[in-house]
Motif scaffolding. Sequence first.
Motif, short mmCIF file in Angstrom:
data_model
loop_
_atom_site.label_atom_id
_atom_site.label_comp_id
_atom_site.label_asym_id
_atom_site.label_seq_id
_atom_site.Cartn_x
_atom_site.Cartn_y
_atom_site.Cartn_z
N LEU A 144 3.72 4.87 -1.33
CA LEU A 144 2.47 4.94 -1.88
C LEU A 144 1.79 3.56 -1.47
O LEU A 144 0.60 3.82 -1.20
N LEU A 145 2.43 2.54 -1.57
CA LEU A 145 1.64 1.40 -1.22
C LEU A 145 0.90 1.52 0.17
O LEU A 145 0.08 0.65 0.67
N LEU A 146 1.53 2.15 1.23
CA LEU A 146 0.91 2.23 2.53
C LEU A 146 -0.24 2.69 2.71
O LEU A 146 -1.01 3.03 3.36
N CYS A 147 -0.46 3.76 1.74
CA CYS A 147 -1.84 4.88 1.43
C CYS A 147 -2.72 4.13 0.43
O CYS A 147 -3.87 4.31 0.80
N SER A 148 -2.36 3.84 -0.62
CA SER A 148 -3.08 3.10 -1.69
C SER A 148 -2.43 1.98 -2.15
O SER A 148 -1.95 2.07 -3.23
N PRO A 149 -2.64 0.85 -1.60
CA PRO A 149 -1.87 -0.42 -2.57
C PRO A 149 -2.41 -0.79 -3.99
O PRO A 149 -1.57 -0.69 -4.83
N PHE A 150 -3.82 -0.38 -4.10
CA PHE A 150 -4.19 -0.49 -5.73
C PHE A 150 -3.73 0.48 -6.53
O PHE A 150 -3.53 0.40 -7.72
N GLY A 151 -3.70 1.74 -5.73
CA GLY A 151 -3.06 2.71 -6.52
C GLY A 151 -1.82 2.73 -6.96
O GLY A 151 -1.38 3.07 -8.21
N GLY A 152 -0.80 2.06 -6.15
CA GLY A 152 0.45 1.81 -6.28
C GLY A 152 0.63 0.76 -7.17
O GLY A 152 1.41 0.90 -8.13
N ILE A 153 -0.34 -0.13 -7.39
CA ILE A 153 -0.41 -1.34 -8.51
C ILE A 153 -0.71 -0.53 -9.87
O ILE A 153 0.02 -0.84 -10.88
#
Length: 339
Positions: A144-153
């Motif tokens: 998921l971090l590859l698509c949305s780093p802040f979303g993954g956080i």
Amino acid sequence: MVRYDWPLVFPDGNLLVYYFGFWLPPALASKFFPLGWSPYLLWLWSLTGMVLFTGTMSFYFKSRIWIFILVLFSLAPLNVVINKTGIVYFLLGVKEVGQDLHWNCCMAQLVCTFNHFIPCLVFGGVFINRMLDKGSLLFFSSLLLLCSPFGGIAFLPYLAAAIYPDKSFFSDMFRSWNARSFFLTASACGIVLVTALFMSGAGSMNVLLLFQKETDESMILLGRTIIFLAANLVIPAILLYPVFRKSSMFWITICGFAACTLIYVGVRYNELVFKTSGVFFFFLAILCTQAFPMLGKVRKFLLVAYIALCSIFPIRLFMHHAKTFSVTPVGIQKNIRNE
């Protein structure tokens, strides 16, 4: 991404660095089709993500899935209502308050930053249904971090609560209001405040102004922040508290909203708020949908009224963008030029 080989190297020798995970599958598929098909393949890829999300959430909510979808895309900050009523101007005694403070609602994220939001929704559906074991959950959260780093956080505290459940922490701490609970809560608030003071940058949420000489401007900024959090955070917290006071999801969601609001990350706008708030709205929508049958008549009415007021901005946003929706190259170019 469609015309060039990977990895993409610029003439100066630097590699393309971006959260490009969402774009890679349709870009790869476009290499096997005429170039004019690229927008349609991207639209199909995005639609597939929304279908997967709706399908996974239907396992969780069953017949109430459409209520959840309606709540999810209706929830938004109450800034439109606050500004129209002029309550900020009245309470602060000023003629204008400058740039709005806001979270980015799910409707705005879907139409503006779908490349990061759709993967967050799909992962959220998988996560909430407990479809993966702990190892697989961590692996897919890293993707998921590859698509949305802040979303993954934003998902990290929920992952921690799911993978390492500690009932004594998530329930006992809030079971009774004693000296220990008060100390821990006050300490946590102090840490968040200190972190916000030293991590805030230039922009609408620059809390560092409190250390400068512009006292009037600092107080206006602080007052706007308090009003914003009170309207957008305290109201749903009070409505849902009787049902979820022992729920880790509830406390993570409420504290997550507050934390992302106080900490500034970005150059022109608060990108942390922009990208993480959609994840928190996702979990808030789950809580609202679950709570509704368990609330009394008064709280049900207030919850419906709150969601209805929130929906003013998403409805306006949807009506505006629906008129310009297009997947054709000509339509896309017109949208880029704002024609």
